[in-house]
Design an enzyme around this catalytic site. Structure first.
Site, PDB file in Angstrom:
ATOM      1  CG  HIS A  27      -1.945   1.016   1.386  1.00 26.92           C
ATOM      2  ND1 HIS A  27      -2.977   1.215   0.777  1.00 26.92           N
ATOM      3  CD2 HIS A  27      -1.660   2.335   1.739  1.00 26.92           C
ATOM      4  CE1 HIS A  27      -3.625   2.335   0.959  1.00 26.92           C
ATOM      5  NE2 HIS A  27      -2.846   3.007   1.729  1.00 26.92           N
ATOM      6  CD  GLU A  28       1.637   3.650   3.476  1.00 26.67           C
ATOM      7  OE1 GLU A  28       1.961   4.814   3.002  1.00 26.67           O
ATOM      8  OE2 GLU A  28       0.475   3.559   4.287  1.00 26.67           O
ATOM      9  CG  HIS A  31       0.424   5.900  -0.676  1.00 26.49           C
ATOM     10  ND1 HIS A  31      -1.155   6.227  -1.537  1.00 26.49           N
ATOM     11  CD2 HIS A  31      -0.231   5.583   0.309  1.00 26.49           C
ATOM     12  CE1 HIS A  31      -1.834   6.115  -1.023  1.00 26.49           C
ATOM     13  NE2 HIS A  31      -1.398   5.565   0.257  1.00 26.49           N
TER      14      HIS A  31
END
Length: 214
Positions: A27-28, A31
């Site tokens: 997820h990170e 980003h």
């Protein structure tokens, strides 16, 4: 999750923990990768453009996952002044949930393909449980982060879908009350109110929709 340890389900506890760490890390990374592509290398310079969980996991956030089943990772830093696209903020925010969706799609269909073809590595109960947990956790993480409250990714996306005046008012209200509202919902959930029950129903729908093999 502590209830799993108390019940002697150490294997399931370990599988959930691994799945959560992997899911938060992807997820990170989503980003960080999208920010880089859209002109901002802040995350890259700080060592966040990586799939290494050590760079993304926040110790207190992970401890909260173990203690109460709800936690967080280390937010990816960005500098909006470097973005090269007017929708970059929303696109970077959406990249985290999209990364989780991609993992869920790959894991669900890889497992289904393995079952259909008799692959040995998916035959064990541990593999079956891990693939299920990996898919389910990633879909839940995607859906939860799209909620437009507090610091969740959804609050960066929603303003771009609203009229300018409404978006401005929403941003003001979320800045003042969003985090408190989100915390309130979490507390109500742990108090027994089914405020997030829709997430489980939505997750089952998404899992059925993305599993195209089988």
């Amino acid at each position: 999750m502590l209830s799993l340890l108390q019940a002697g389900r150490h294997e399931t506890f370990a599988l959930i923990l691994v799945a959560i760490v992997l899911s938060l890390s992807f997820h990170e990374f989503g980003h960080a990768w999208s920010a880089k592509k859209l002109g901002d290398d802040t995350a890259e310079r700080l060592g966040r453009l990586t799939l290494n969980p050590i760079r993304h996991i926040e110790p207190i956030g992970l401890a909260m996952v173990v203690l109460i089943g709800f936690g967080w990772a280390r937010p990816v830093p960005t500098d909006p002044r470097n973005f090269t696209h007017p929708l970059a903020g929303a696109l970077v925010a959406a990249a985290g949930p999209v990364a989780n969706l991609l993992i869920a799609v790959v894991a669900a269909n890889l497992y289904a393909l393995g079952v259909a073809n008799g692959w040995g590595f998916v035959a064990s109960p541990i593999a079956r449980e891990f693939f299920f947990l990996l898919v389910y956790i990633n879909v839940l993480l995607m859906l939860f982060n799209l909620i437009p409250l507090g610091p969740l990714d959804g609050h960066y996306i929603l303003p771009h879908l609203l009229a300018t005046s409404v978006a401005r008012r929403y941003v003001e209200l979320n800045a003042r009350f969003g985090a408190m509202a989100l915390l309130g919902l979490v507390v109500l959930s742990y108090a027994g109110l089914p405020v997030f029950a829709w997430l489980r129903s939505a997750a089952r729908f998404v899992i059925d929709a993305i599993t195209v093999i089988g």
